[in-house]
Design a protein around this motif. Structure first.
Motif, PDB file in Angstrom:
ATOM      1  N   LEU A 275       0.797  -1.234   0.000  1.00 56.06           N
ATOM      2  CA  LEU A 275       0.000   0.000   0.000  1.00 56.06           C
ATOM      3  C   LEU A 275       0.825   1.277   0.000  1.00 56.06           C
ATOM      4  CD1 LEU A 275      -2.690  -1.113   2.604  1.00 56.06           C
ATOM      5  CD2 LEU A 275      -2.739  -1.393   0.123  1.00 56.06           C
ATOM      6  N   ASN A 276       2.096   1.178   0.167  1.00 55.82           N
ATOM      7  CA  ASN A 276       2.938   2.371   0.264  1.00 55.82           C
ATOM      8  C   ASN A 276       2.915   3.168  -1.053  1.00 55.82           C
ATOM      9  OD1 ASN A 276       4.753   4.255   1.197  1.00 55.82           O
ATOM     10  ND2 ASN A 276       6.546   3.002   0.738  1.00 55.82           N
ATOM     11  N   GLY A 277       2.531   4.432  -0.976  1.00 52.43           N
ATOM     12  CA  GLY A 277       2.501   5.312  -2.143  1.00 52.43           C
ATOM     13  C   GLY A 277       1.292   5.129  -3.039  1.00 52.43           C
ATOM     14  N   LEU A 278       0.396   4.216  -2.670  1.00 51.36           N
ATOM     15  CA  LEU A 278      -0.755   3.914  -3.532  1.00 51.36           C
ATOM     16  C   LEU A 278      -1.736   5.078  -3.593  1.00 51.36           C
ATOM     17  CD1 LEU A 278      -1.466   1.465  -5.218  1.00 51.36           C
ATOM     18  CD2 LEU A 278      -2.909   0.649  -3.353  1.00 51.36           C
ATOM     19  N   SER A 279      -2.006   5.706  -2.447  1.00 50.28           N
ATOM     20  CA  SER A 279      -2.964   6.821  -2.438  1.00 50.28           C
ATOM     21  C   SER A 279      -2.451   8.000  -3.270  1.00 50.28           C
ATOM     22  CB  SER A 279      -3.229   7.269  -0.998  1.00 50.28           C
ATOM     23  OG  SER A 279      -2.022   7.679  -0.373  1.00 50.28           O
ATOM     24  N   GLU A 280      -1.127   8.211  -3.257  1.00 59.59           N
ATOM     25  CA  GLU A 280      -0.561   9.298  -4.067  1.00 59.59           C
ATOM     26  C   GLU A 280      -0.756   9.047  -5.559  1.00 59.59           C
ATOM     27  OE1 GLU A 280       0.851   7.895  -1.526  1.00 59.59           O
ATOM     28  OE2 GLU A 280       1.259   9.505  -0.084  1.00 59.59           O
ATOM     29  N   TRP A 281      -0.599   7.796  -5.970  1.00 59.19           N
ATOM     30  CA  TRP A 281      -0.832   7.455  -7.383  1.00 59.19           C
ATOM     31  C   TRP A 281      -2.292   7.704  -7.768  1.00 59.19           C
ATOM     32  CZ3 TRP A 281       2.270   7.245 -11.197  1.00 59.19           C
ATOM     33  CH2 TRP A 281       3.582   6.778 -11.077  1.00 59.19           C
ATOM     34  N   ILE A 282      -3.200   7.327  -6.881  1.00 62.49           N
ATOM     35  CA  ILE A 282      -4.629   7.538  -7.175  1.00 62.49           C
ATOM     36  C   ILE A 282      -4.930   9.027  -7.281  1.00 62.49           C
ATOM     37  CG2 ILE A 282      -6.969   7.272  -6.278  1.00 62.49           C
ATOM     38  CD1 ILE A 282      -6.158   4.605  -5.114  1.00 62.49           C
ATOM     39  N   GLU A 283      -4.356   9.825  -6.407  1.00 59.73           N
ATOM     40  CA  GLU A 283      -4.575  11.276  -6.452  1.00 59.73           C
ATOM     41  C   GLU A 283      -4.084  11.867  -7.770  1.00 59.73           C
ATOM     42  OE1 GLU A 283      -2.560  12.636  -2.993  1.00 59.73           O
ATOM     43  OE2 GLU A 283      -3.903  11.585  -1.618  1.00 59.73           O
ATOM     44  N   LYS A 284      -2.923  11.403  -8.232  1.00 58.92           N
ATOM     45  CA  LYS A 284      -2.401  11.891  -9.515  1.00 58.92           C
ATOM     46  C   LYS A 284      -3.334  11.503 -10.661  1.00 58.92           C
ATOM     47  CE  LYS A 284       2.534  11.728  -8.310  1.00 58.92           C
ATOM     48  NZ  LYS A 284       3.824  11.055  -8.631  1.00 58.92           N
ATOM     49  N   ALA A 285      -3.811  10.259 -10.630  1.00 57.87           N
ATOM     50  CA  ALA A 285      -4.695   9.782 -11.700  1.00 57.87           C
ATOM     51  C   ALA A 285      -6.016  10.544 -11.707  1.00 57.87           C
ATOM     52  CB  ALA A 285      -4.945   8.283 -11.542  1.00 57.87           C
ATOM     53  N   ALA A 306      -5.359   8.621   7.727  1.00 61.04           N
ATOM     54  CA  ALA A 306      -6.592   8.725   6.939  1.00 61.04           C
ATOM     55  C   ALA A 306      -7.095  10.153   6.877  1.00 61.04           C
ATOM     56  CB  ALA A 306      -7.665   7.812   7.528  1.00 61.04           C
ATOM     57  N   TYR A 307      -6.774  10.956   7.901  1.00 61.95           N
ATOM     58  CA  TYR A 307      -7.274  12.331   7.946  1.00 61.95           C
ATOM     59  C   TYR A 307      -6.762  13.145   6.759  1.00 61.95           C
ATOM     60  CZ  TYR A 307      -8.450  16.958   9.704  1.00 61.95           C
ATOM     61  OH  TYR A 307      -8.968  18.222   9.836  1.00 61.95           O
ATOM     62  N   ASP A 308      -5.494  12.931   6.380  1.00 61.67           N
ATOM     63  CA  ASP A 308      -4.949  13.656   5.219  1.00 61.67           C
ATOM     64  C   ASP A 308      -5.708  13.303   3.944  1.00 61.67           C
ATOM     65  OD1 ASP A 308      -3.110  14.777   6.915  1.00 61.67           O
ATOM     66  OD2 ASP A 308      -1.483  13.403   6.382  1.00 61.67           O
ATOM     67  N   ARG A 309      -5.995  12.026   3.790  1.00 58.96           N
ATOM     68  CA  ARG A 309      -6.748  11.596   2.600  1.00 58.96           C
ATOM     69  C   ARG A 309      -8.178  12.140   2.637  1.00 58.96           C
ATOM     70  NH1 ARG A 309      -4.320   6.839   4.050  1.00 58.96           N
ATOM     71  NH2 ARG A 309      -6.278   5.776   4.517  1.00 58.96           N
ATOM     72  N   LEU A 310      -8.752  12.194   3.832  1.00 56.18           N
ATOM     73  CA  LEU A 310     -10.101  12.735   3.984  1.00 56.18           C
ATOM     74  C   LEU A 310     -10.161  14.189   3.517  1.00 56.18           C
ATOM     75  CD1 LEU A 310     -13.022  12.606   5.050  1.00 56.18           C
ATOM     76  CD2 LEU A 310     -12.126  13.224   7.312  1.00 56.18           C
TER      77      LEU A 310
END
Length: 392
Positions: A275-285, A306-310
């Motif tokens: 899962l490392n770096g996965l949320s950043e890739w989704i944000e870019k996409a 999770a708060y940052d992603r929220l």
């Protein structure tokens, strides 16, 4: 005009004959043993003309009698062709009226009499298919192949199209053979590519990509879409995450941001717990192109704060205020952040927009994480009532 010319010729000939008769050019004396005939030259000429006319009429009459059987056969053939064309017209009219049974009946009745019988058989096969009469459909196709072997390409295309919905694998086999026989035929290749995409046969599509680019005649954006699907299917069908990672690293930066490709990579990474770096890739996409599948997985990632992603997901609400999937992910992220009140509101809004079993389940799990077992039970009960409620 022709009648005037003929009348003029008759008048000229009549005048010439009359002139010859009046001139009395001489006499003709014929002897044969004791027989002797004396007459004028004019009479002899007139007699020769009459004999010529009689000879001409006899020849014409004999030719007419001789050709009568052929003329009769040709007349009957033309009549049959007319009947076939009339039947075809009635069949096509019935087809437009969605009267499949009547259309089939009209088309097949005179198929053997028509100059274009293959069209009768193929259209009748379509009408039989519309009535779910697969046996009759196959019978008409077999007859078309038997009577019109030179139309094998057209018959094969129609057969493949009729089989696409019920038996796409068989349709793919037919189109593969047609493509093998006609490698530069654009329509065949387009149909073949379509069925391979439907069956998700990415390996065969990958093999065909050079031919698709050169021969298919598809628009550039369609070819790019096929390439994207091939890459996504490769990721989806990879046997291990190491294989997925190798495929991922071989892609360029632009390809990695395509939603179809990103979704498959995210699913594989989450399954392997990488899962490392996965949320950043989704944000870019998502910044490049909005895709609700990626939004869905963004809410399921449980790695890092999770708060940052929220906070980042909340910013997306401005442009997508009616996205039930976004509210579901916001509810999950708020729940992970232990912002229970926000989580409840997000789940309720998602259910209001689109009631889904998964949303009820996530909502109940959030109450369970709070320790509110009674409220969680009520949510499960609401889910049962909502799913059991008949559609209006």
């Amino acid at each position: 005009m022709k009648s005037l010319i003929k009348l003029s010729l008759v008048l000229i000939v009549t005048v010439l004959l009359t002139s010859l008769a009046l001139l009395n050019l001489g006499e003709v004396n014929l002897r044969w043993d004791i027989w002797q005939i004396e007459t004028s030259v004019t009479f002899v000429l007139a007699l020769l003309i009459v004999l010529f006319i009689l000879f001409y009429l006899i020849i014409r009459g004999w030719l007419w009698v001789f050709n009568l059987p052929a003329v009769w056969r040709n007349h009957r053939r033309i009549k049959r062709f007319q009947q076939a064309e009339n039947s075809l017209a009635r069949g096509l009219i019935a087809q437009e009226s969605a009267d499949w049974s009547q259309a089939e009946k009209q088309l097949i009745r005179t198929a053997k009499l028509s100059q274009n019988g293959v069209m009768h058989y193929l259209t009748a096969a379509k009408m039989a298919s519309m009535q779910q009469a697969d046996q009759r459909r196959d019978q008409y196709l077999r007859q078309a192949k038997l009577d019109y072997p030179e139309q094998g390409l057209t018959i094969g295309l129609v057969e493949a199209r009729l089989l696409t919905e019920k038996d796409p694998a068989l349709a793919a086999v037919i189109l593969a053979e047609l493509h093998k026989q006609n490698p530069k035929h654009k329509v065949v290749l387009q149909e073949y590519v379509g069925i391979l995409r439907q069956l998700k046969q990415w390996m065969r599509l990958r093999e065909l990509m050079p031919v698709i680019k050169k021969v298919s005649g598809l628009a550039r954006q369609d070819i790019a879409q096929i390439e994207t699907e091939v890459l996504a299917m490769q990721l989806a069908q990879a046997e291990s995450f190491s294989e997925v990672e190798n495929l991922w690293q071989a892609l360029n930066g632009k390809q990695k941001l395509y939603p179809q490709i990103m979704v498959e990579y995210v699913k594989a990474a989450m399954k392997a717990e990488q899962l490392n770096g996965l949320s950043e890739w989704i944000e870019k996409a998502l910044k490049a192109e909005w895709d609700e599948s990626l939004v869905y997985y963004y809410g399921r990632i449980q790695f890092g704060p999770a708060y940052d992603r929220l906070k980042k997901a909340q910013a997306w609400l401005k442009q997508h205020p009616q996205s039930a999937v976004l509210f579901l992910s916001l509810g999950r992220l708020a729940c992970q952040s232990q912002l229970w009140g926000q989580a409840h509101e997000y789940f309720k809004q998602s259910l209001k927009l689109q009631p889904e079993l998964e949303t009820f389940h996530a909502f109940a799990q959030c109450y369970e994480a709070e320790g509110e077992e009674r409220e969680a039970a009520l949510i499960y009960k609401q889910a049962m009532l909502a799913l059991d409620k008949p559609e209006s």
